[in-house]
Motif scaffolding. Structure first.
Motif, mmCIF file in Angstrom:
data_model
loop_
_atom_site.group_PDB
_atom_site.id
_atom_site.type_symbol
_atom_site.label_atom_id
_atom_site.label_comp_id
_atom_site.label_asym_id
_atom_site.label_seq_id
_atom_site.Cartn_x
_atom_site.Cartn_y
_atom_site.Cartn_z
ATOM 1 N N PHE A 174 -13.952 115.860 31.998
ATOM 2 C CA PHE A 174 -14.525 114.511 31.912
ATOM 3 C C PHE A 174 -15.198 114.089 33.209
ATOM 4 O O PHE A 174 -14.879 113.058 33.791
ATOM 5 N N ASP A 252 -20.443 114.503 25.197
ATOM 6 C CA ASP A 252 -19.481 113.844 24.330
ATOM 7 C C ASP A 252 -18.092 114.472 24.486
ATOM 8 O O ASP A 252 -17.086 113.767 24.491
ATOM 9 N N GLY A 256 -16.691 112.572 29.352
ATOM 10 C CA GLY A 256 -15.998 111.298 29.515
ATOM 11 C C GLY A 256 -16.985 110.150 29.511
ATOM 12 O O GLY A 256 -18.118 110.291 29.044
ATOM 13 N N THR A 257 -16.579 108.990 30.056
ATOM 14 C CA THR A 257 -17.487 107.843 30.027
ATOM 15 C C THR A 257 -18.578 107.972 31.075
ATOM 16 O O THR A 257 -19.666 107.444 30.923
ATOM 17 N N ASP A 258 -18.273 108.707 32.146
ATOM 18 C CA ASP A 258 -19.216 108.852 33.259
ATOM 19 C C ASP A 258 -20.393 109.746 32.919
ATOM 20 O O ASP A 258 -21.498 109.540 33.396
ATOM 21 N N ILE A 260 -22.198 110.485 30.195
ATOM 22 C CA ILE A 260 -23.012 110.424 28.975
ATOM 23 C C ILE A 260 -24.502 110.599 29.282
ATOM 24 O O ILE A 260 -24.977 110.343 30.385
ATOM 25 N N ASN A 264 -26.197 110.882 23.700
ATOM 26 C CA ASN A 264 -25.022 110.107 23.308
ATOM 27 C C ASN A 264 -25.412 108.699 22.895
ATOM 28 O O ASN A 264 -24.871 108.139 21.946
ATOM 29 N N GLN A 268 -24.949 107.013 19.314
ATOM 30 C CA GLN A 268 -24.230 105.747 19.227
ATOM 31 C C GLN A 268 -25.039 104.726 18.419
ATOM 32 O O GLN A 268 -24.499 104.020 17.571
#
Lengths: 309, 258
Positions: A174, A252, A256-258, A260, A264, A268
């Motif tokens: 991640f 994905d 992780g959130t960092d 993308i 993505n 979304q």
């Protein structure tokens, strides 16, 4: 004769042409048009055709007076007003660019070695490069999820080394690093193949001549091999950069959130927030970026070839 | 080549090969590990394979994948071969553009545009929509392989057949067809593999109605890393290897690096 020829031509090219018009060209145009529409009440697109409130019959709802309720430039406006979207594009370009450079650095020695190997081994060596590429894409990503996961030997080893020099444990999964490692992994063969195809054709007599004239190893590489291999480099760069740019599964799964990327965000918009018009805008921007890059690569590739001759 | 230089080259090349293979070997090894975590080696077991064959969802997904791949490879091979022939024989503008663009653009673009298209047609997303989408992106790969085969063919063979009195149809059936057959077979196998492997386009066009193996794997690894995935991955790798061996038997020249 001329007439039967024309009939033949349509018989042969007609079926695939028709199929691709229906399942590629028309959907692409619909998506381009969707970028100018409004989202529907429950996601998707606001319908342009619907039942007439008086008669109940289906008809076109858009008229000369109310077209502003159905068509808009707002979606494009949103893309440019909120800087996070442009920043995300920039970040995706950065990821794809780094990935391309690492692939090039890893692929070049390999391709060169294969091209210089005895002819009977070359096919096998190239097959060994392609073989992992034939295993499922998700499996290749998954393999790295095991390696980079906190319990994996690789992560533990790295953290042990870092611990010795007093740096706290790092999480490899991640992160940006994970995204780039996996992007390199899934795209490496695309760089090796065009490089090999190019390097294989080089005339070794040129290098011998340069050596006879006193050129050192580095000089021979930079003055002869590298410029001659540029068409292969550009072809490989295009084959790595473009798919890496549009990737969504890799960030994905390991980003992780960092980590993308544009892909993505597109996913979304289409599947989670269901704002199809904005998703279409993002897709159009990605398409434009890809077309520009492909045109650029073709232009430089041609220039490179001319120089090489 | 200087030996010092070639040593460095070999080191770099071996490193690249290790980078390509070690991760896959790890997946295979852990598929036999008697532990729920893909970490420490505990002992040898077949239980993950056993669980796999009892996993109903996984079996349905495998059946769906196989069905879609067969339909896709048949249709894409017919349409792709026609496209390859047309692109070789005639000067066309639109067809090459439509054949090659789906290969060149990121897959996600085709996925989302087909999603909008199918939903607009009020089609229920499922096996049919996935197969239709797969055919669209496989045509190009078949066409390229067939065309490159045609480009390597000696045109004078067809002319000779015509001089000896063969009709155009006979010349095609008896001369051209056998000569490009390795290309067609290679294209069909390629379409099959691409279809059974595809994740991105399937992800957008499958809806809730149909799960395929890649979709199933995706939903499993999103939640947690489990050795059952290692087992299914290993089986898929074995299947792919068998397909490649089959291809090299049927059409040895088609596997040459190009």
């Amino acid at each position: 004769m001329a007439k039967s020829n024309r009939i033949n031509k349509w018989l042969i090219s007609g079926p695939p042409l028709l199929y691709l018009i229906i399942f590629f060209a028309i959907p692409s145009l619909i998506m381009a048009f969707a970028a100018f529409r409004f989202p529907g009440d429950y996601g998707g697109l606001l319908p342009l055709i619907g039942p007439n409130p008086d008669t109940g019959a289906n008809e076109l709802l858009v008229t000369a007076e109310n077209w502003r309720d159905y068509l808009t430039f707002e979606n494009f406006g949103l893309f440019f007003t909120d800087s996070i979207y442009v920043e995300l594009f920039a970040k995706s370009f950065w990821y794809a660019g780094i990935t391309t450079l690492i692939c090039l650095a890893m692929a070049y020695p390999l391709a060169w070695l294969i091209a210089r190997s005895p002819k009977k081994y070359r096919d096998l060596m190239i097959l060994l490069v392609i073989l992992p590429f034939w295993s499922n894409f998700l499996i290749r990503v998954y393999a790295w999820m095991i390696i980079l996961g906190p319990q994996g030997y690789f992560s533990m080893a790295i953290n042990q080394v870092l611990g010795l020099i007093g740096i706290g444990p790092v999480q490899l999964m991640f992160s940006h690093v994970a995204v780039i490692i996996v992007l390199v992994y899934v795209h490496l063969p695309f760089m090796v193949l065009p490089l090999y195809a190019n390097l294989e054709k080089h005339d070794m007599a040129l290098l011998d001549a340069a050596q006879d004239l006193g050129a050192s190893g580095w000089q021979r590489f930079w003055k002869i091999t590298w410029p001659l291999s540029l068409p292969g480099v550009w072809a490989g760069a295009a084959l790595v950069f473009i798919p890496a740019l549009g990737m969504f599964a890799v960030p994905d799964l390991v980003g992780g959130t960092d980590g993308i990327m544009i892909g993505n965000l597109i996913k979304q918009q289409f599947l989670d927030s269901r704002d199809w018009p904005f998703g279409s805008v993002l897709s159009i921007m990605l398409t434009l970026a890809v077309l520009l890059l492909a045109g650029f690569a073709a232009l430089i590739g041609r220039g490179g070839k001319r120089n090489a001759l | 080549m200087h030996s010092k230089q070639s040593k460095w080259l070999w080191a770099a090349a071996l490193l690249a090969y290790a980078f390509l293979y070690v991760p896959l070997i790890i997946v295979v090894v852990y598929s036999f590990n008697d532990s729920k975590l893909n970490a420490e080696w505990v002992g040898f077991t077949f239980k993950w394979y056993d669980m796999l064959f009892k996993n109903e969802q996984m079996l349905v997904a495998a059946r769906n994948s196989l069905l879609i791949a067969i339909v896709t490879s048949v249709c894409a091979t017919v349409l792709g071969t026609l496209a390859g022939l047309a692109m070789h024989k005639y000067k066309l503008r639109l067809l090459p553009l439509l054949v090659l663009t789906p290969i060149a653009i990121p897959e996600i673009l085709m996925g989302v545009s087909l999603l909008i298209f199918f939903v607009m047609l009020n089609m229920t997303l499922g096996l049919v929509s996935v197969a239709l989408a797969h055919i669209a992106f496989c045509i190009g790969f078949v066409a390229i392989v067939v065309r490159s085969r045609l480009q390597g063919m000696d045109e004078s063979l067809v002319e000779a057949a015509r001089d000896l009195g063969a009709t155009p149809v006979q010349a095609f059936r008896l001369v051209t067809m056998p000569l490009i057959m390795p290309g067609i077979i290679a294209g069909a196998l390629m379409a099959f593999t691409l279809s059974i492997d595809d994740f991105v386009i399937t992800f957008f066009t499958a809806g809730a109605g149909a799960s395929t193996l890649p979709l199933q794997i995706y939903s499993m690894i999103r939640i947690a890393v489990t050795p059952e995935v290692n087992a299914v991955s290993t089986l898929l790798m074995v299947l792919t290897l068998c397909l490649i061996l089959l291809a090299s038997k049927l059409a040895p020249s088609a596997l040459r690096a190009e």
